[in-house]
Design a protein around this motif. Structure first.
Motif, PDB file in Angstrom:
ATOM      1  N   LEU A   1       0.852  -1.180   0.000  1.00 49.59           N
ATOM      2  CA  LEU A   1       0.000   0.000   0.000  1.00 49.59           C
ATOM      3  C   LEU A   1       0.890   1.233   0.000  1.00 49.59           C
ATOM      4  O   LEU A   1       1.890   1.277   0.712  1.00 49.59           O
ATOM      5  CB  LEU A   1      -0.916   0.009   1.217  1.00 49.59           C
ATOM      6  N   ALA A   2       0.538   2.218  -0.798  1.00 47.38           N
ATOM      7  CA  ALA A   2       1.313   3.453  -0.872  1.00 47.38           C
ATOM      8  C   ALA A   2       0.684   4.486   0.055  1.00 47.38           C
ATOM      9  O   ALA A   2      -0.504   4.796  -0.068  1.00 47.38           O
ATOM     10  CB  ALA A   2       1.333   3.978  -2.300  1.00 47.38           C
ATOM     11  N   GLU A   3       1.488   5.020   0.961  1.00 51.49           N
ATOM     12  CA  GLU A   3       1.000   6.061   1.859  1.00 51.49           C
ATOM     13  C   GLU A   3       0.846   7.379   1.132  1.00 51.49           C
ATOM     14  O   GLU A   3      -0.012   8.191   1.458  1.00 51.49           O
ATOM     15  CB  GLU A   3       1.949   6.219   3.040  1.00 51.49           C
ATOM     16  N   SER A   4       1.721   7.593   0.136  1.00 48.13           N
ATOM     17  CA  SER A   4       1.669   8.850  -0.616  1.00 48.13           C
ATOM     18  C   SER A   4       2.261   8.628  -2.000  1.00 48.13           C
ATOM     19  O   SER A   4       2.826   7.580  -2.288  1.00 48.13           O
ATOM     20  CB  SER A   4       2.458   9.940   0.117  1.00 48.13           C
ATOM     21  N   ILE A   5       2.120   9.628  -2.827  1.00 46.45           N
ATOM     22  CA  ILE A   5       2.695   9.612  -4.174  1.00 46.45           C
ATOM     23  C   ILE A   5       3.888  10.548  -4.147  1.00 46.45           C
ATOM     24  O   ILE A   5       3.759  11.723  -3.815  1.00 46.45           O
ATOM     25  CB  ILE A   5       1.663  10.063  -5.216  1.00 46.45           C
ATOM     26  N   GLY A   6       5.054   9.998  -4.455  1.00 47.61           N
ATOM     27  CA  GLY A   6       6.278  10.776  -4.373  1.00 47.61           C
ATOM     28  C   GLY A   6       6.741  11.292  -5.719  1.00 47.61           C
ATOM     29  O   GLY A   6       6.213  10.923  -6.774  1.00 47.61           O
ATOM     30  N   GLU A   7       7.748  12.143  -5.668  1.00 48.46           N
ATOM     31  CA  GLU A   7       8.364  12.637  -6.884  1.00 48.46           C
ATOM     32  C   GLU A   7       8.999  11.434  -7.591  1.00 48.46           C
ATOM     33  O   GLU A   7       9.635  10.595  -6.967  1.00 48.46           O
ATOM     34  CB  GLU A   7       9.434  13.665  -6.541  1.00 48.46           C
ATOM     35  N   GLY A   8       8.800  11.337  -8.874  1.00 48.02           N
ATOM     36  CA  GLY A   8       9.334  10.205  -9.621  1.00 48.02           C
ATOM     37  C   GLY A   8       8.382   9.020  -9.681  1.00 48.02           C
ATOM     38  O   GLY A   8       8.717   7.995 -10.258  1.00 48.02           O
ATOM     39  N   ASP A   9       7.209   9.149  -9.083  1.00 47.34           N
ATOM     40  CA  ASP A   9       6.202   8.088  -9.162  1.00 47.34           C
ATOM     41  C   ASP A   9       5.297   8.323 -10.363  1.00 47.34           C
ATOM     42  O   ASP A   9       4.924   9.467 -10.653  1.00 47.34           O
ATOM     43  CB  ASP A   9       5.323   8.058  -7.909  1.00 47.34           C
ATOM     44  N   GLN A  10       4.956   7.258 -11.034  1.00 48.11           N
ATOM     45  CA  GLN A  10       3.966   7.291 -12.105  1.00 48.11           C
ATOM     46  C   GLN A  10       2.694   6.658 -11.548  1.00 48.11           C
ATOM     47  O   GLN A  10       2.763   5.606 -10.907  1.00 48.11           O
ATOM     48  CB  GLN A  10       4.440   6.496 -13.321  1.00 48.11           C
ATOM     49  N   VAL A  11       1.554   7.285 -11.782  1.00 47.69           N
ATOM     50  CA  VAL A  11       0.278   6.754 -11.305  1.00 47.69           C
ATOM     51  C   VAL A  11      -0.546   6.353 -12.507  1.00 47.69           C
ATOM     52  O   VAL A  11      -0.738   7.147 -13.425  1.00 47.69           O
ATOM     53  CB  VAL A  11      -0.495   7.786 -10.457  1.00 47.69           C
ATOM     54  N   VAL A  12      -1.010   5.121 -12.482  1.00 48.77           N
ATOM     55  CA  VAL A  12      -1.808   4.609 -13.580  1.00 48.77           C
ATOM     56  C   VAL A  12      -3.109   4.070 -13.030  1.00 48.77           C
ATOM     57  O   VAL A  12      -3.117   3.430 -11.974  1.00 48.77           O
ATOM     58  CB  VAL A  12      -1.005   3.498 -14.294  1.00 48.77           C
ATOM     59  N   ASP A  13      -4.185   4.363 -13.695  1.00 48.79           N
ATOM     60  CA  ASP A  13      -5.478   3.830 -13.306  1.00 48.79           C
ATOM     61  C   ASP A  13      -5.665   2.506 -14.041  1.00 48.79           C
ATOM     62  O   ASP A  13      -5.703   2.475 -15.264  1.00 48.79           O
ATOM     63  CB  ASP A  13      -6.599   4.809 -13.671  1.00 48.79           C
ATOM     64  N   VAL A  14      -5.745   1.426 -13.293  1.00 47.87           N
ATOM     65  CA  VAL A  14      -5.958   0.107 -13.880  1.00 47.87           C
ATOM     66  C   VAL A  14      -7.295  -0.404 -13.363  1.00 47.87           C
ATOM     67  O   VAL A  14      -7.412  -0.793 -12.207  1.00 47.87           O
ATOM     68  CB  VAL A  14      -4.823  -0.873 -13.512  1.00 47.87           C
ATOM     69  N   ASP A  15      -8.310  -0.323 -14.209  1.00 50.35           N
ATOM     70  CA  ASP A  15      -9.653  -0.763 -13.834  1.00 50.35           C
ATOM     71  C   ASP A  15     -10.134  -0.114 -12.544  1.00 50.35           C
ATOM     72  O   ASP A  15     -10.670  -0.768 -11.656  1.00 50.35           O
ATOM     73  CB  ASP A  15      -9.711  -2.290 -13.712  1.00 50.35           C
ATOM     74  N   GLY A  16      -9.902   1.200 -12.398  1.00 45.89           N
ATOM     75  CA  GLY A  16     -10.365   1.938 -11.238  1.00 45.89           C
ATOM     76  C   GLY A  16      -9.465   1.834 -10.027  1.00 45.89           C
ATOM     77  O   GLY A  16      -9.803   2.330  -8.963  1.00 45.89           O
ATOM     78  N   LEU A  17      -8.322   1.208 -10.168  1.00 48.65           N
ATOM     79  CA  LEU A  17      -7.371   1.040  -9.070  1.00 48.65           C
ATOM     80  C   LEU A  17      -6.142   1.888  -9.373  1.00 48.65           C
ATOM     81  O   LEU A  17      -5.613   1.825 -10.474  1.00 48.65           O
ATOM     82  CB  LEU A  17      -6.970  -0.444  -8.990  1.00 48.65           C
ATOM     83  N   SER A  18      -5.708   2.700  -8.418  1.00 56.00           N
ATOM     84  CA  SER A  18      -4.505   3.524  -8.610  1.00 56.00           C
ATOM     85  C   SER A  18      -3.272   2.675  -8.347  1.00 56.00           C
ATOM     86  O   SER A  18      -3.021   2.250  -7.226  1.00 56.00           O
ATOM     87  CB  SER A  18      -4.506   4.723  -7.657  1.00 56.00           C
ATOM     88  N   LEU A  19      -2.503   2.437  -9.413  1.00 49.92           N
ATOM     89  CA  LEU A  19      -1.264   1.677  -9.318  1.00 49.92           C
ATOM     90  C   LEU A  19      -0.119   2.669  -9.427  1.00 49.92           C
ATOM     91  O   LEU A  19      -0.049   3.448 -10.372  1.00 49.92           O
ATOM     92  CB  LEU A  19      -1.194   0.640 -10.440  1.00 49.92           C
ATOM     93  N   ILE A  20       0.774   2.652  -8.444  1.00 55.66           N
ATOM     94  CA  ILE A  20       1.861   3.623  -8.360  1.00 55.66           C
ATOM     95  C   ILE A  20       3.181   2.887  -8.583  1.00 55.66           C
ATOM     96  O   ILE A  20       3.501   1.937  -7.876  1.00 55.66           O
ATOM     97  CB  ILE A  20       1.844   4.319  -6.980  1.00 55.66           C
ATOM     98  N   VAL A  21       3.931   3.351  -9.602  1.00 58.45           N
ATOM     99  CA  VAL A  21       5.196   2.717  -9.969  1.00 58.45           C
ATOM    100  C   VAL A  21       6.265   3.797 -10.012  1.00 58.45           C
ATOM    101  O   VAL A  21       6.076   4.829 -10.668  1.00 58.45           O
ATOM    102  CB  VAL A  21       5.107   2.023 -11.344  1.00 58.45           C
TER     103      VAL A  21
END
Length: 108
Positions: A44-64
């Motif tokens: 689980l991601a507590e936050s979205i950091g600099e250098g993170d890519q956020v993708v919506d996959v079927d309504g789910l936020s996937l952070i890479v």
């Protein structure tokens, strides 16, 4: 970025997110470890950091994060139960080898 999450994996991730409503989403990436070089990380991601890519996959936020992106591009994330065991399973077209126990992988 193209990462696929099967319905079983999506349901499992949503279960964890439902228990932690403050989470920003699910973090997916790799870390250096194991006999082959890299291991997958799903948390689980507590936050979205600099250098993170956020993708919506079927309504789910996937952070890479940017460092993992090239190694996980095109991966299919599944969730499987075998007897008493249950785990995420990764089908990664970038993996050129895996260790015997399946815990780590290599890329060229």
């Amino acid at each position: 970025m193209t990462i696929t999450i099967t319905p079983a994996a999506n349901e499992r991730m949503r279960h964890f997110l439902a228990n932690t409503p403050a989470a920003a989403g699910v973090r997916f990436g790799v870390k250096r470890t194991g006999c082959s070089g890299f291991a997958y990380v799903v948390d689980l991601a507590e936050s979205i950091g600099e250098g993170d890519q956020v993708v919506d996959v079927d309504g789910l936020s996937l952070i890479v994060n940017d460092k993992s992106l090239a190694m996980v591009e095109g991966t299919v994330i599944d969730f499987q139960r075998q007897g008493l065991n249950a785990s995420f399973v990764f089908h990664n077209p970038n993996a050129t080898g895996e260790c015997g126990c399946g815990e780590s992988f290599t890329v060229s």
